[in-house]
Design a protein around this motif. Sequence first.
Motif, mmCIF file in Angstrom:
data_model
loop_
_atom_site.group_PDB
_atom_site.id
_atom_site.type_symbol
_atom_site.label_atom_id
_atom_site.label_comp_id
_atom_site.label_asym_id
_atom_site.label_seq_id
_atom_site.Cartn_x
_atom_site.Cartn_y
_atom_site.Cartn_z
ATOM 1 N N TYR A 1 76.420 38.330 -16.936
ATOM 2 C CA TYR A 1 76.386 39.465 -17.209
ATOM 3 C C TYR A 1 75.297 39.873 -16.419
ATOM 4 N N HIS A 2 74.650 38.715 -14.998
ATOM 5 C CA HIS A 2 73.375 39.252 -14.663
ATOM 6 C C HIS A 2 73.584 40.547 -13.714
ATOM 7 N N HIS A 3 75.021 40.407 -13.693
ATOM 8 C CA HIS A 3 75.060 41.641 -12.414
ATOM 9 C C HIS A 3 75.515 43.018 -13.763
ATOM 10 N N SER A 4 75.404 43.187 -15.013
ATOM 11 C CA SER A 4 76.590 43.815 -15.850
ATOM 12 C C SER A 4 75.072 44.384 -16.291
ATOM 13 N N PRO A 5 73.604 44.759 -16.449
ATOM 14 C CA PRO A 5 72.679 45.765 -17.157
ATOM 15 C C PRO A 5 73.083 46.179 -17.944
ATOM 16 N N ALA A 6 73.936 47.493 -17.845
ATOM 17 C CA ALA A 6 74.740 48.436 -18.810
ATOM 18 C C ALA A 6 75.171 47.687 -20.076
ATOM 19 N N LEU A 7 75.908 46.899 -20.080
ATOM 20 C CA LEU A 7 76.060 45.858 -20.726
ATOM 21 C C LEU A 7 74.944 45.262 -21.547
#
Length: 290
Positions: free
Chosen positions: A210-216
């Motif tokens: 998830y390193h390109h999904s900060p919101a999650l």
Amino acid sequence: MVKAIDMSLVEHALQGFTIPPQPQVLRHIQQQLNAAEPDLNRIASLIALDIGIAGFTLKVVNSAYFGLRNKITSVEQACRYLGLNRVVMLVRSVLLRFTLEEGRQDEFSRKLWTNALHTATLAMTLAKQLNFDQQCQDDCYSLGLFRNAGMALISQQAPQYAAVLQQGLLQQQAVSSIEEQHFHTSHEVLGYLIAESWGLTQTLCNIIAYHHSPALLLETDNQAEHQRFAILKIAEFFSGESRQLFQVNLDPEWQLHQSRILDVLELEPLQLPELAELLHRQELRTIYSV
């Protein structure tokens, strides 16, 4: 902890790809680590069998990061100084590169691994400067190293990968969206599978996924994940990842999420140049020194 990986997405992402297995030398070292009484001399002997691993181990232990007055000249000395877990971390960094490169000498492969090692070292040093413990420092190194390993798998089969990513990033599209649209896979999921198969902890595997999904990732209540993720993203920003890999100066992801990322570490934007200066003193390049 972030939500569990959807295995149907994993199966979809794996179509046409083979996750490289953990190399034999690393398995032997891991067996020593798992023993009731690990034999440091045996581990040093295993490292010494590979000149690339041995040379890199000595290079790292003699770097400015450790600030040793006297240079260490033997693998045995280096292993005693670094400790078992950090030795394994360094061995992984060498083996991962050569396992995924498979003799490739193209420009993007060189940039990818140069950036991986640079970001890994930046992340590890940032964790040290921010007074995180040894385990966190080592985790941050592994994150910097493994996070983009999936890119190597995609680019092996799609030589146009870097050009496609460059075009999409210039249009301010998300990396995962570009990959799914053009390659029907995601380097985050592939990186997760590589990290898992090489024995990284579930926390590190989750962050890579998830390193390109900060919101999650930042919606969870797992402080350890948040801290390591935040350090990784600052290291990516400092390394100028988009510029180094794709010749793109825009970084919409950082601009959009930097406040939340910095809040995790109780940092202000004005402190970033100060942190960069501390890294420069340890001979580590950042976007502030370019």
